[in-house]
Scaffold this active site. Structure first.
Site, PDB file in Angstrom:
ATOM      1  N   SER A 112     -39.632  18.167  44.802  1.00  0.00           N
ATOM      2  CA  SER A 112     -39.928  19.521  45.259  1.00  0.00           C
ATOM      3  C   SER A 112     -39.408  19.728  46.679  1.00  0.00           C
ATOM      4  O   SER A 112     -38.253  19.436  46.956  1.00  0.00           O
ATOM      5  CB  SER A 112     -41.437  19.789  45.150  1.00  0.00           C
ATOM      6  OG  SER A 112     -41.720  21.153  45.237  1.00  0.00           O
TER       7      SER A 112
ATOM      8  N   ASP B  77     -40.414  20.955  38.590  1.00  0.00           N
ATOM      9  CA  ASP B  77     -40.890  20.215  39.759  1.00  0.00           C
ATOM     10  C   ASP B  77     -41.309  18.784  39.418  1.00  0.00           C
ATOM     11  O   ASP B  77     -42.133  18.559  38.528  1.00  0.00           O
ATOM     12  CB  ASP B  77     -42.087  20.979  40.347  1.00  0.00           C
ATOM     13  CG  ASP B  77     -42.460  20.530  41.746  1.00  0.00           C
ATOM     14  OD1 ASP B  77     -42.383  19.325  42.029  1.00  0.00           O
ATOM     15  OD2 ASP B  77     -42.838  21.400  42.550  1.00  0.00           O
TER      16      ASP B  77
END
Length: 287
Positions: free
Chosen positions: A39, A153
């Protein structure tokens, strides 16, 4: 000069603290020889590995609340609220089509394959493609479709991805957790919550992130709810994952230090990262 394998965790806007972490490590003479991130950790780590961290930092610290809102390009598709094209275009302007295998240090971006329900480690290919997959928060940012995979993510499975660094030849593994619970908690009395005249005691972090109250009810919008669900899951996962792979030095950034979408607070979070890094290194007697 001590060598470091640096692990940069996920946590939205709190990821700006990673900039402060890297700044202090360089100032203290540590040689960062590898980076693993997911991320925002993949984004900051990628900018550093590509030699563009200063440019990235200057851009982030210059963003106002209004600037952040202007970067949000809404999507009409059901798989994500935000397309992210404006942000990705800006990052691409910084690094171009550089390949991960051409970077001067070993780099891993961690994403999640929703089809196979497993981690995906990007250690080759176009850097921006890897970052884009790693930052796609489920339900918020459009996932990346890659052949027969839907990539989102990496924090969905591994919010502090230590495992890609275990085989790296470094003196220290240093991991940054952006979802820590470091503040003492306090009990807050909220009067007039119950019809029978009694009141409830809710427990909150000392700093920030108090749920919104409208009248006697919690008020979160869809984005708030997705954020809180994702952060709750990441905080729990980070504890389990760290039990399997230990870092030599842990830097903990409290989850209440900044909301995950508050990217206009970059300057503040960089300072938080700097302070937390100095404290961790002093505790380990490394400075």
């Amino acid at each position: 000069m001590p060598t470091v394998a640096l692990v940069l965790g996920s946590g939205g806007a709190r990821g700006n603290a990673h900039i402060g972490v890297i700044q202090v490590l360089q100032e203290q003479g540590f040689d960062i020889v590898s980076i693993s991130g997911c991320s925002m950790g993949a984004a900051v780590g990628g900018m550093f590995a590509a030699g563009k961290l200063d440019e990235f930092s200057e851009w982030m610290t210059g963003l106002s609340r209004f600037d952040v809102l202007r970067l949000v390009d809404m999507s009409l598709l059901s798989m994500g609220i935000v397309r992210g094209e404006k942000v990705f275009s800006k990052l691409h302007d910084m690094v171009g089509d550089v390949l991960i295998e051409e970077l001067p240090i070993r780099y891993t971006a961690v994403a999640t394959d929703l089809v196979k329900q497993q981690e995906v480690w990007f250690q080759s290919g176009i850097l921006m493609d890897a970052i884009r997959a790693s930052v796609a928060v489920p339900g918020l940012i459009m996932p990346v479709r890659d052949e027969h995979r839907f990539l989102v993510d990496g924090g969905l499975l591994n919010p502090v991805p230590i495992s890609p660094t275990v085989a790296d030849q470094a003196d220290l593994i240093l991991a940054v957790n952006l979802n820590a619970q470091t503040h003492h908690r306090r009990s807050v009395q909220r009067p007039d919550l119950n019809r029978d005249g009694t009141s409830d005691h809710w427990v909150y972090p000392e700093a920030g992130d108090v749920p919104k109250l409208v009248g006697n009810h919690l008020k979160w919008n869809k984005v708030d709810m997705i954020d809180r669900c994702f952060e709750t899951m990441q905080a729990t996962l980070a504890k389990y994952k760290s039990a399997g792979y230990d870092a030599d030095v842990e830097i903990n950034i409290d989850s209440s230090s900044c909301g995950s979408q508050e990217f206009f607070r970059a300057q503040e979070l960089i300072k938080v990262g700097r302070t937390a890094t100095l404290q961790a290194l002093q505790f380990e007697s490394l400075v």
